[in-house]
Design a protein around this motif. Sequence first.
Motif, mmCIF file in Angstrom:
data_model
loop_
_atom_site.group_PDB
_atom_site.id
_atom_site.type_symbol
_atom_site.label_atom_id
_atom_site.label_comp_id
_atom_site.label_asym_id
_atom_site.label_seq_id
_atom_site.Cartn_x
_atom_site.Cartn_y
_atom_site.Cartn_z
ATOM 1 N N GLY A 35 0.764 -1.147 0.138
ATOM 2 C CA GLY A 35 0.077 0.176 -0.102
ATOM 3 C C GLY A 35 0.813 1.422 0.099
ATOM 4 O O GLY A 35 1.952 1.193 0.043
ATOM 5 N N TRP A 36 0.025 2.450 -0.284
ATOM 6 C CA TRP A 36 0.796 3.699 -0.182
ATOM 7 C C TRP A 36 0.065 4.451 0.870
ATOM 8 O O TRP A 36 -1.402 4.611 0.991
ATOM 9 C CB TRP A 36 0.733 4.298 -1.447
ATOM 10 N N TYR A 37 0.736 5.086 1.674
ATOM 11 C CA TYR A 37 0.305 6.255 2.689
ATOM 12 C C TYR A 37 0.964 7.539 2.435
ATOM 13 O O TYR A 37 1.696 7.865 1.559
ATOM 14 C CB TYR A 37 0.524 5.701 4.122
ATOM 15 N N ARG A 38 0.316 8.549 3.136
ATOM 16 C CA ARG A 38 0.953 9.828 3.085
ATOM 17 C C ARG A 38 0.701 10.497 4.393
ATOM 18 O O ARG A 38 -0.188 10.293 5.051
ATOM 19 C CB ARG A 38 0.123 10.741 1.705
ATOM 20 N N PHE A 55 -4.877 -9.027 -5.841
ATOM 21 C CA PHE A 55 -4.994 -7.968 -6.853
ATOM 22 C C PHE A 55 -6.087 -6.939 -6.358
ATOM 23 O O PHE A 55 -6.700 -6.360 -7.354
ATOM 24 C CB PHE A 55 -4.940 -8.172 -8.288
ATOM 25 N N SER A 56 -6.945 -7.154 -5.473
ATOM 26 C CA SER A 56 -8.204 -6.181 -4.924
ATOM 27 C C SER A 56 -7.561 -4.991 -4.557
ATOM 28 O O SER A 56 -6.315 -5.050 -3.932
ATOM 29 C CB SER A 56 -8.813 -7.009 -4.008
ATOM 30 N N THR A 57 -8.085 -4.016 -4.752
ATOM 31 C CA THR A 57 -7.683 -2.580 -4.510
ATOM 32 C C THR A 57 -8.680 -1.727 -3.526
ATOM 33 O O THR A 57 -9.989 -2.160 -3.741
ATOM 34 C CB THR A 57 -7.403 -1.674 -5.623
ATOM 35 N N ASN A 58 -8.387 -0.800 -2.960
ATOM 36 C CA ASN A 58 -9.107 0.129 -2.333
ATOM 37 C C ASN A 58 -8.445 1.572 -2.125
ATOM 38 O O ASN A 58 -7.174 1.470 -1.880
ATOM 39 C CB ASN A 58 -9.354 -0.489 -0.823
ATOM 40 N N TYR A 59 -9.180 2.673 -2.217
ATOM 41 C CA TYR A 59 -8.727 3.906 -2.112
ATOM 42 C C TYR A 59 -9.458 4.759 -1.202
ATOM 43 O O TYR A 59 -10.807 4.746 -0.903
ATOM 44 C CB TYR A 59 -8.818 4.592 -3.710
ATOM 45 N N ARG A 71 0.545 -3.564 -9.054
ATOM 46 C CA ARG A 71 1.713 -4.321 -8.521
ATOM 47 C C ARG A 71 2.240 -5.238 -9.611
ATOM 48 O O ARG A 71 1.393 -5.742 -10.560
ATOM 49 C CB ARG A 71 1.312 -4.869 -7.118
ATOM 50 N N ASP A 72 3.407 -5.376 -9.502
ATOM 51 C CA ASP A 72 4.120 -6.461 -10.527
ATOM 52 C C ASP A 72 4.800 -7.414 -9.689
ATOM 53 O O ASP A 72 6.057 -6.986 -9.057
ATOM 54 C CB ASP A 72 4.994 -5.771 -11.366
#
Length: 124
Positions: A35-38, A55-59, A71-72
């Motif tokens: 994931g990415w945080y800020r 490969f499930s995503t959430n935003y 992702r790779d």
Amino acid sequence: QVQLVESGGGLVQAGGSLTLSCAASGSIVRIDDMGWYRQAPGRQRELVAVITNGFSTNYADSVKGRFTISRDNAKNRVYLQMNRLKPEDTSVYLCNADYVSSLPDGNLQVGRLWGQGTQVTVSS
């Protein structure tokens, strides 16, 4: 040693785009969620986007429709494509990964690792 190395941050004008990347390296057996945080000055750290090993995503609501996480697995990398950037997107962006690694004695361990952070600045 498992490490995360980030790249892609920089200074852009409002409406522009950036793509962040984060590469995991080391004695990795399996990477699960990434994931990415800020973290912006004076603000709490917030979740931006996550992607599971399925490969499930959430935003976060603030970035839906503008940011895309991917992702790779072959390269052990996670990406964050950021489009139509706004000044309020200015922040230090942090990569996160949950992983399983191999120890020298042959045992496995589960860990959670954070990248060093990369600065994204959006001017108006």
